[in-house]
Write a protein that holds these residues in place. Structure first.
Motif, PDB file in Angstrom:
ATOM      1  N   ARG A 157       0.824  -1.217   0.000  1.00 14.03           N
ATOM      2  CA  ARG A 157       0.000   0.000   0.000  1.00 14.03           C
ATOM      3  C   ARG A 157       0.859   1.268   0.000  1.00 14.03           C
ATOM      4  NH1 ARG A 157      -4.819   0.230   4.071  1.00 14.03           N
ATOM      5  NH2 ARG A 157      -5.093   2.197   2.967  1.00 14.03           N
ATOM      6  N   MET A 158       2.007   1.204   0.652  1.00 18.40           N
ATOM      7  CA  MET A 158       2.896   2.390   0.614  1.00 18.40           C
ATOM      8  C   MET A 158       3.349   2.656  -0.813  1.00 18.40           C
ATOM      9  SD  MET A 158       5.083   2.692   4.100  1.00 18.40           S
ATOM     10  CE  MET A 158       5.732   1.056   4.313  1.00 18.40           C
ATOM     11  N   LEU A 159       3.651   1.584  -1.558  1.00 15.80           N
ATOM     12  CA  LEU A 159       4.065   1.778  -2.954  1.00 15.80           C
ATOM     13  C   LEU A 159       2.884   2.276  -3.795  1.00 15.80           C
ATOM     14  CD1 LEU A 159       6.442  -1.245  -3.570  1.00 15.80           C
ATOM     15  CD2 LEU A 159       7.012   1.118  -2.960  1.00 15.80           C
ATOM     16  N   ASP A 160       1.694   1.698  -3.555  1.00  8.77           N
ATOM     17  CA  ASP A 160       0.490   2.160  -4.267  1.00  8.77           C
ATOM     18  C   ASP A 160       0.259   3.647  -4.069  1.00  8.77           C
ATOM     19  OD1 ASP A 160      -0.085  -0.354  -5.140  1.00  8.77           O
ATOM     20  OD2 ASP A 160      -1.682  -0.764  -3.674  1.00  8.77           O
ATOM     21  N   MET A 161       0.605   4.136  -2.878  1.00  9.73           N
ATOM     22  CA  MET A 161       0.345   5.538  -2.569  1.00  9.73           C
ATOM     23  C   MET A 161       1.465   6.457  -3.052  1.00  9.73           C
ATOM     24  SD  MET A 161      -1.426   5.156   1.130  1.00  9.73           S
ATOM     25  CE  MET A 161      -1.673   6.908   1.273  1.00  9.73           C
ATOM     26  N   GLY A 162       2.450   5.862  -3.739  1.00 13.75           N
ATOM     27  CA  GLY A 162       3.509   6.676  -4.335  1.00 13.75           C
ATOM     28  C   GLY A 162       4.640   7.026  -3.384  1.00 13.75           C
ATOM     29  N   PHE A 163       4.834   6.204  -2.345  1.00 13.44           N
ATOM     30  CA  PHE A 163       5.862   6.499  -1.354  1.00 13.44           C
ATOM     31  C   PHE A 163       7.233   5.891  -1.673  1.00 13.44           C
ATOM     32  CE2 PHE A 163       2.436   7.191   2.079  1.00 13.44           C
ATOM     33  CZ  PHE A 163       2.651   8.563   2.113  1.00 13.44           C
TER      34      PHE A 163
END
Ligand code: ADP
Ligand code: MG
Length: 211
Positions: A157-163
């Motif tokens: 989810r962190m990657l999905d959110m562009g982090f």
């Protein structure tokens, strides 16, 4: 192995605490990861939501905290403020028997100045979203120099959110010698790539493939 006592690694006070919390037996992800986590190894684990991942890394990082040292020794990165609050509250329960343990959440949406004031005494554990933590690192209101355990929770989810970039930047502030734990409900190629960049010889655990 199903009982927390069988790990032969948790103090009596923690075993009593887990009993009081109603944790009778380890969940599969806890049984699969805790021996390695408690031994200080890097672990990456995929397991669906609700499988008990928080206690898996929480019991591990609490074992390595020296409560007499008021410096930040553990960092948990989460995708959202809601998840960070949940993790912080779970960690406080797991640490109930440890007096003076300070767990601080640092997320966007709250004034930076208030957070800066609460950092005058460094917390033992920071639970943060990557963007806001990066602000604090750049302003030197947070130091990761004494970090022992780094946890990426809900990494997908962190990657999905562009982090992704913020994660790399945060990790550059952490010491190279550290334990890195990576938890994710799914395992896209980007997660494997970030694991390769930030983990050392990790134990890989896959509990189930559906979320
Ligand atoms: P995940 O992060 O994998 O989605 P959580 O760590 O939030 O899952 O745990 C889900 C729920 O299970 C929480 O309410 C937690 O208190 C509970 N839990 C975790 N480990 C145990 C255990 N060993 N025995 C009983 N309940 C547990
Ligand atoms: Mg979780």
């Amino acid at each position: 192995m199903t009982s927390f006592a069988e790990l032969n690694a948790l103090p009596e006070e923690q075993l009593n605490n887990l009993n009081e919390l109603g944790y009778q037996t380890m969940t599969p992800v806890q049984a699969a990861t805790l021996p390695a986590i408690l031994a200080g190894k890097d672990v990456r684990a995929q397991a669906k939501t609700g499988s008990g991942k928080t206690a898996a890394f929480g019991l591990g990082l609490l074992q390595h905290i020296d409560a007499s040292q008021f410096i930040t020794q553990s960092l948990v990165l989460c995708p959202t403020r809601e998840l960070a609050d949940q993790v912080a509250s779970a960690l406080r329960k797991l640490a109930r028997f440890m007096p003076n343990i300070k767990v601080l959440t640092l997320c966007g949406g709250l004034p930076f100045s208030v957070q800066r004031d609460s950092l005058t005494h460094a917390p033992h554990i920071i639970v943060a979203t990557p963007g806001r933590l990066l602000d604090h690192l750049k302003k030197e209101t947070v130091s990761l120099d004494a970090l022992q355990t780094l946890v990426l929770d809900e990494a997908d989810r962190m990657l999905d959110m562009g982090f992704a970039d913020a994660l790399d930047e945060v990790i550059a502030w952490a010491p190279e010698k550290r334990q890195t734990l990576l938890f994710s409900a799914t395992w896209p190629a980007e997660i494997a790539a970030i694991s390769r960049r930030i983990q050392r010889d990790p134990l890989t655990i896959e509990i189930d493939t559906v979320d």
